[in-house]
Design a protein around this motif. Structure first.
Motif, PDB file in Angstrom:
ATOM      1  N   GLN A  68       0.826  -1.203   0.000  1.00 45.86           N
ATOM      2  CA  GLN A  68       0.000   0.000   0.000  1.00 45.86           C
ATOM      3  C   GLN A  68       0.861   1.255   0.000  1.00 45.86           C
ATOM      4  OE1 GLN A  68      -3.795   0.144   2.263  1.00 45.86           O
ATOM      5  NE2 GLN A  68      -3.132  -1.774   3.166  1.00 45.86           N
ATOM      6  N   PHE A  69       1.906   1.255   0.809  1.00 43.16           N
ATOM      7  CA  PHE A  69       2.811   2.411   0.861  1.00 43.16           C
ATOM      8  C   PHE A  69       3.588   2.546  -0.445  1.00 43.16           C
ATOM      9  CE2 PHE A  69       2.034   2.124   5.404  1.00 43.16           C
ATOM     10  CZ  PHE A  69       2.005   3.461   5.770  1.00 43.16           C
ATOM     11  N   TYR A  70       4.004   1.419  -0.998  1.00 51.70           N
ATOM     12  CA  TYR A  70       4.732   1.433  -2.268  1.00 51.70           C
ATOM     13  C   TYR A  70       3.856   2.004  -3.384  1.00 51.70           C
ATOM     14  CZ  TYR A  70       7.234  -0.397  -6.338  1.00 51.70           C
ATOM     15  OH  TYR A  70       7.895  -0.519  -7.536  1.00 51.70           O
ATOM     16  N   ASN A  71       2.600   1.608  -3.409  1.00 52.46           N
ATOM     17  CA  ASN A  71       1.669   2.101  -4.423  1.00 52.46           C
ATOM     18  C   ASN A  71       1.397   3.593  -4.258  1.00 52.46           C
ATOM     19  OD1 ASN A  71       1.441  -0.492  -5.431  1.00 52.46           O
ATOM     20  ND2 ASN A  71      -0.406  -0.965  -4.266  1.00 52.46           N
ATOM     21  N   ALA A  72       1.221   4.018  -3.017  1.00 58.65           N
ATOM     22  CA  ALA A  72       0.973   5.435  -2.749  1.00 58.65           C
ATOM     23  C   ALA A  72       2.161   6.286  -3.173  1.00 58.65           C
ATOM     24  CB  ALA A  72       0.678   5.639  -1.261  1.00 58.65           C
ATOM     25  N   ALA A  73       3.373   5.769  -2.963  1.00 60.41           N
ATOM     26  CA  ALA A  73       4.587   6.485  -3.361  1.00 60.41           C
ATOM     27  C   ALA A  73       4.667   6.604  -4.882  1.00 60.41           C
ATOM     28  CB  ALA A  73       5.822   5.764  -2.819  1.00 60.41           C
ATOM     29  N   ASN A  74       4.361   5.513  -5.584  1.00 55.45           N
ATOM     30  CA  ASN A  74       4.391   5.543  -7.051  1.00 55.45           C
ATOM     31  C   ASN A  74       3.382   6.539  -7.608  1.00 55.45           C
ATOM     32  OD1 ASN A  74       6.428   3.683  -7.762  1.00 55.45           O
ATOM     33  ND2 ASN A  74       5.091   1.965  -7.306  1.00 55.45           N
ATOM     34  N   ALA A  75       2.172   6.495  -7.081  1.00 51.70           N
ATOM     35  CA  ALA A  75       1.128   7.412  -7.547  1.00 51.70           C
ATOM     36  C   ALA A  75       1.502   8.862  -7.232  1.00 51.70           C
ATOM     37  CB  ALA A  75      -0.202   7.050  -6.905  1.00 51.70           C
TER      38      ALA A  75
END
Length: 262
Positions: free
Chosen positions: A166-173
């Motif tokens: 979830q954190f990885y996805n939020a960072a990418n977005a």
């Protein structure tokens, strides 16, 4: 609007030049494979390895620049069209991301390693105590209780990995929104995104896992035939665009700009 894997797959065809762009992307991946062989093949000279390294850096940055520019275009509009290979800023975007990612990876790995150590030490202490008490009260030996202990720690590891995603996805977005290092490192804002949008965050994780399994299946089927093997670089490139589209859908759904502006 909900995050849809189907829409991400169909979005490829919304670009009028999608065939041409995927062909170019596949060719670049083939060139990256050749550059990798030049770097790692022991029989080659030092000069050949240096040339391979330089080609890999330039082509890899150019490739990532296209992916990032496409994602930024998608997240900032309702269009699913990809970037243009003729964009003169692709190489610069890719090199910038490489530097940003190195700093981000060090900070992110350090932070989550620290959290992991503290968390698993605490869990290990609690489980160890429970393990001891159960064995003392019910006279269960170590061999009987050990599989239970292993199962519990495995389940907890999976849960931790899902939260990590979830954190990885939020960072990418976050990075795709403005292609900004500041947004990439905005851990507090990303935590707020996840906290206030749990459904979207978990949906994206679920779609990623589903897509990962689908991608592996397609690659496995493709690898059976010679034509399929030839098509693999182009399939791989299309996969990058699809996953980037999922990040863009996530950013649009939660209106990611309002978090990054505050």
């Amino acid at each position: 609007m909900t995050i849809s894997l189907g829409n991400a797959l169909l979005a490829l065809k919304e670009d009028e030049k999608w065939v041409k762009k995927i062909l170019i992307g596949g060719v670049i991946i083939i060139a990256l494979i050749i550059a990798t062989i030049m770097m790692e093949k022991g029989d080659f000279s030092i000069l050949t390895r240096l040339v391979g390294s330089g080609l890999y850096l330039i082509l890899g940055s150019f490739f990532m620049g296209f992916i990032l520019s496409s994602g930024s275009k998608m997240i900032n509009s309702s269009s699913n069209a990809m970037a243009e290979w003729s964009d003169k800023n692709l190489l610069l975007h890719g090199l910038k991301f490489l530097l940003c990612f190195i700093v981000y990876a060090v900070a992110f790995v350090f932070l989550f390693t620290l959290i992991s150590i503290v968390l698993f030490l605490a869990i290990g202490l609690v489980l160890g105590l429970i393990y001891f008490v159960i064995g003392l009260l019910f006279h269960i030996d170590c061999q009987t209780a050990s599989p239970i202990f292993t199962l519990v720690t495995t389940v907890l590891s999976i849960i931790f990995t899902l939260y990590f995603l979830q954190f990885y996805n939020a960072a990418n977005a976050s990075y795709l929104k403005n292609l900004s290092f500041k947004d990439l490192m905005a851990f507090k804002k990303q935590f707020k995104m996840i906290k206030e949008n749990p459904h979207a965050s978990w949906t994206l994780v679920g779609k990623e896992i589903l897509y990962g399994l689908l991608f592996l299946f397609v690659c496995f089927v493709a690898a059976i035939t010679i034509i399929g093997v030839i098509l693999l670089p182009f399939i791989y490139f299309a996969a990058y665009i699809v996953i980037t589209n999922l990040y863009a859908q996530y950013g649009r759904q939660i209106d990611i700009g309002r978090y990054l502006e505050n």
